[in-house]
Design a protein around this motif. Structure first.
Motif, short mmCIF file in Angstrom:
data_model
loop_
_atom_site.label_atom_id
_atom_site.label_comp_id
_atom_site.label_asym_id
_atom_site.label_seq_id
_atom_site.Cartn_x
_atom_site.Cartn_y
_atom_site.Cartn_z
N VAL A 15 0.85 -1.21 0.00
CA VAL A 15 0.00 0.00 0.00
C VAL A 15 0.88 1.25 0.00
CG1 VAL A 15 -1.71 1.33 1.28
CG2 VAL A 15 -1.92 -1.16 1.15
N GLY A 16 1.96 1.22 0.79
CA GLY A 16 2.87 2.35 0.84
C GLY A 16 3.52 2.61 -0.51
N ILE A 17 3.89 1.54 -1.22
CA ILE A 17 4.51 1.68 -2.54
C ILE A 17 3.53 2.32 -3.52
CG2 ILE A 17 5.35 0.37 -4.54
CD1 ILE A 17 6.54 -1.64 -2.50
N ALA A 18 2.30 1.82 -3.56
CA ALA A 18 1.28 2.37 -4.46
C ALA A 18 1.03 3.84 -4.16
CB ALA A 18 -0.03 1.57 -4.34
N LEU A 19 0.93 4.17 -2.87
CA LEU A 19 0.68 5.55 -2.47
C LEU A 19 1.83 6.47 -2.86
CD1 LEU A 19 -1.09 7.60 -0.94
CD2 LEU A 19 0.09 6.92 1.17
N LEU A 20 3.06 6.03 -2.59
CA LEU A 20 4.23 6.85 -2.91
C LEU A 20 4.37 7.08 -4.42
CD1 LEU A 20 6.83 5.36 -0.42
CD2 LEU A 20 5.97 7.71 -0.43
N ILE A 21 4.12 6.05 -5.21
CA ILE A 21 4.23 6.20 -6.66
C ILE A 21 3.12 7.13 -7.19
CG2 ILE A 21 3.99 5.00 -8.87
CD1 ILE A 21 6.71 4.62 -7.69
N ALA A 22 1.92 7.03 -6.61
CA ALA A 22 0.84 7.94 -7.02
C ALA A 22 1.22 9.38 -6.70
CB ALA A 22 -0.46 7.57 -6.29
N ILE A 23 1.79 9.61 -5.52
CA ILE A 23 2.23 10.96 -5.14
C ILE A 23 3.36 11.42 -6.06
CG2 ILE A 23 3.33 12.32 -3.31
CD1 ILE A 23 1.88 10.52 -1.28
N GLU A 24 4.27 10.50 -6.40
CA GLU A 24 5.40 10.84 -7.29
C GLU A 24 4.91 11.33 -8.64
OE1 GLU A 24 7.98 9.95 -10.66
OE2 GLU A 24 6.36 8.61 -10.03
N ASN A 25 3.81 10.77 -9.12
CA ASN A 25 3.25 11.22 -10.39
C ASN A 25 2.74 12.65 -10.30
OD1 ASN A 25 2.50 9.14 -12.88
ND2 ASN A 25 3.14 8.12 -11.00
N LEU A 26 2.21 13.03 -9.13
CA LEU A 26 1.67 14.37 -8.94
C LEU A 26 2.75 15.36 -8.54
CD1 LEU A 26 -1.56 13.35 -6.98
CD2 LEU A 26 -1.34 13.83 -9.43
N PHE A 27 3.77 14.88 -7.85
CA PHE A 27 4.89 15.72 -7.40
C PHE A 27 6.19 15.05 -7.83
CE2 PHE A 27 1.40 16.19 -4.35
CZ PHE A 27 1.15 17.56 -4.46
N PRO A 28 6.60 15.23 -9.10
CA PRO A 28 7.75 14.53 -9.67
C PRO A 28 9.06 14.61 -8.88
CG PRO A 28 6.53 15.66 -11.38
CD PRO A 28 5.91 16.08 -10.08
N PRO A 29 9.28 15.65 -8.04
CA PRO A 29 10.55 15.65 -7.28
C PRO A 29 10.74 14.42 -6.39
CG PRO A 29 9.58 17.84 -7.24
CD PRO A 29 8.56 16.92 -7.87
N ILE A 30 9.65 13.74 -6.03
CA ILE A 30 9.79 12.48 -5.28
C ILE A 30 10.31 11.43 -6.27
CG2 ILE A 30 8.57 10.65 -4.05
CD1 ILE A 30 6.60 12.71 -3.07
N PRO A 31 11.48 10.84 -6.01
CA PRO A 31 12.12 9.96 -7.00
C PRO A 31 11.51 8.56 -7.08
CG PRO A 31 13.48 10.10 -5.04
CD PRO A 31 12.29 11.01 -4.80
N SER A 32 10.93 8.23 -8.22
CA SER A 32 10.39 6.88 -8.39
C SER A 32 11.52 5.85 -8.41
CB SER A 32 9.58 6.79 -9.69
OG SER A 32 10.42 6.94 -10.82
N GLU A 33 12.72 6.29 -8.87
CA GLU A 33 13.86 5.36 -8.90
C GLU A 33 14.16 4.84 -7.51
OE1 GLU A 33 13.98 8.19 -12.25
OE2 GLU A 33 13.83 8.42 -10.08
N LEU A 34 14.10 5.71 -6.51
CA LEU A 34 14.35 5.31 -5.12
C LEU A 34 13.28 4.33 -4.65
CD1 LEU A 34 15.52 5.54 -2.24
CD2 LEU A 34 14.17 7.63 -1.97
N ILE A 35 12.02 4.67 -4.92
CA ILE A 35 10.90 3.84 -4.46
C ILE A 35 10.98 2.44 -5.08
CG2 ILE A 35 8.39 3.62 -4.41
CD1 ILE A 35 8.32 6.73 -4.75
N LEU A 36 11.20 2.38 -6.38
CA LEU A 36 11.15 1.11 -7.09
C LEU A 36 12.35 0.23 -6.79
CD1 LEU A 36 9.83 2.50 -10.49
CD2 LEU A 36 8.53 1.17 -8.81
N THR A 37 13.55 0.80 -6.75
CA THR A 37 14.73 -0.02 -6.48
C THR A 37 14.73 -0.52 -5.04
OG1 THR A 37 16.02 2.00 -6.09
CG2 THR A 37 16.19 0.98 -8.27
N PHE A 38 14.30 0.32 -4.10
CA PHE A 38 14.22 -0.14 -2.71
C PHE A 38 13.11 -1.18 -2.56
CE2 PHE A 38 12.72 0.12 1.72
CZ PHE A 38 13.90 -0.25 2.36
N GLY A 39 12.02 -1.00 -3.32
CA GLY A 39 10.95 -2.00 -3.31
C GLY A 39 11.46 -3.35 -3.78
N GLY A 40 12.33 -3.33 -4.80
CA GLY A 40 12.93 -4.58 -5.26
C GLY A 40 13.82 -5.19 -4.20
#
Length: 203
Positions: A15-40
């Protein structure tokens, strides 16, 4: 920000991953690279599954894109035309360019939405012109989902493969982001100069 992102993901998992990625789409400064690689990486020391992490991230990507698509649909072309009529000369634009851009987007919007999901910053913002051009919702969702899923699975898999070295992958992707944005900036300036010269020749 990195500590906050990691805390959310450790606390809320999928749920946290989905929420963070949704926020990243609205506020691009949040790095999706960080979210996705740490998720892996999380899939290597928790019970989390790599495919469910990817699915969660894709759900978040699409949710954020839908919001921006809706924003685009609320922006009337008439207002954009008026704005360009007043300030467009600064960028070498003129009235009618919005209509031509919409026509181009309607013809090639599907591939544009798909490939822009791999470009930092643009992958979020592309949803706005898609909405402005009244791109069919089903088509928009299909290509947004496909592009997002590919981007997400690649980065999640890289994070899982790197394991404890996931931060090196994230930093490498940050370099990719900077290079891509620099190339886009140079290309944008070149495009404006080219348009200006072309219009001067017509006068």
């Amino acid at each position: 920000m990195q500590e906050w992102v990691i805390h959310i993901m450790n606390q809320y998992g999928y749920v946290g991953i989905a929420l963070l990625i949704a926020i990243e789409n609205l506020f691009p400064p949040i790095p999706s690279e960080l979210i996705l690689t740490f998720g892996g990486f999380m899939t290597t020391y928790t019970s989390m599954n790599i495919w469910i992490v990817t699915l969660s991230a894709t759900i978040g990507s699409v949710a954020g894109a839908i919001v921006l698509y809706g924003v685009g649909r609320l922006l009337p072309a008439e207002k954009m035309d008026r704005f360009i009529g007043k300030w467009g000369h600064v960028l070498g634009l003129k009235k009618g360019d919005v209509e031509r851009a919409e026509g181009w987007f309607n013809r090639r919007g599907a591939s544009t939405v798909f490939f822009c999901r791999f470009i930092p910053l643009v992958r979020s913002l592309i949803s706005i012109p898609a909405g402005m051009a009244r791109m069919r919702r089903g088509r928009f969702l299909l290509y947004t989902t496909l592009g997002s899923a590919i981007w997400n699975v690649v980065l999640v898999a890289l994070g899982a493969f790197a394991g404890a070295g996931w931060e090196r992958v994230s930093q490498s992707m940050n370099l990719y982001t900077y290079i891509t944005l620099a190339v886009m900036a140079v290309g944008g300036v070149g495009f404006v100069v080219w348009i200006s010269k072309k219009r001067k020749k017509k006068k």
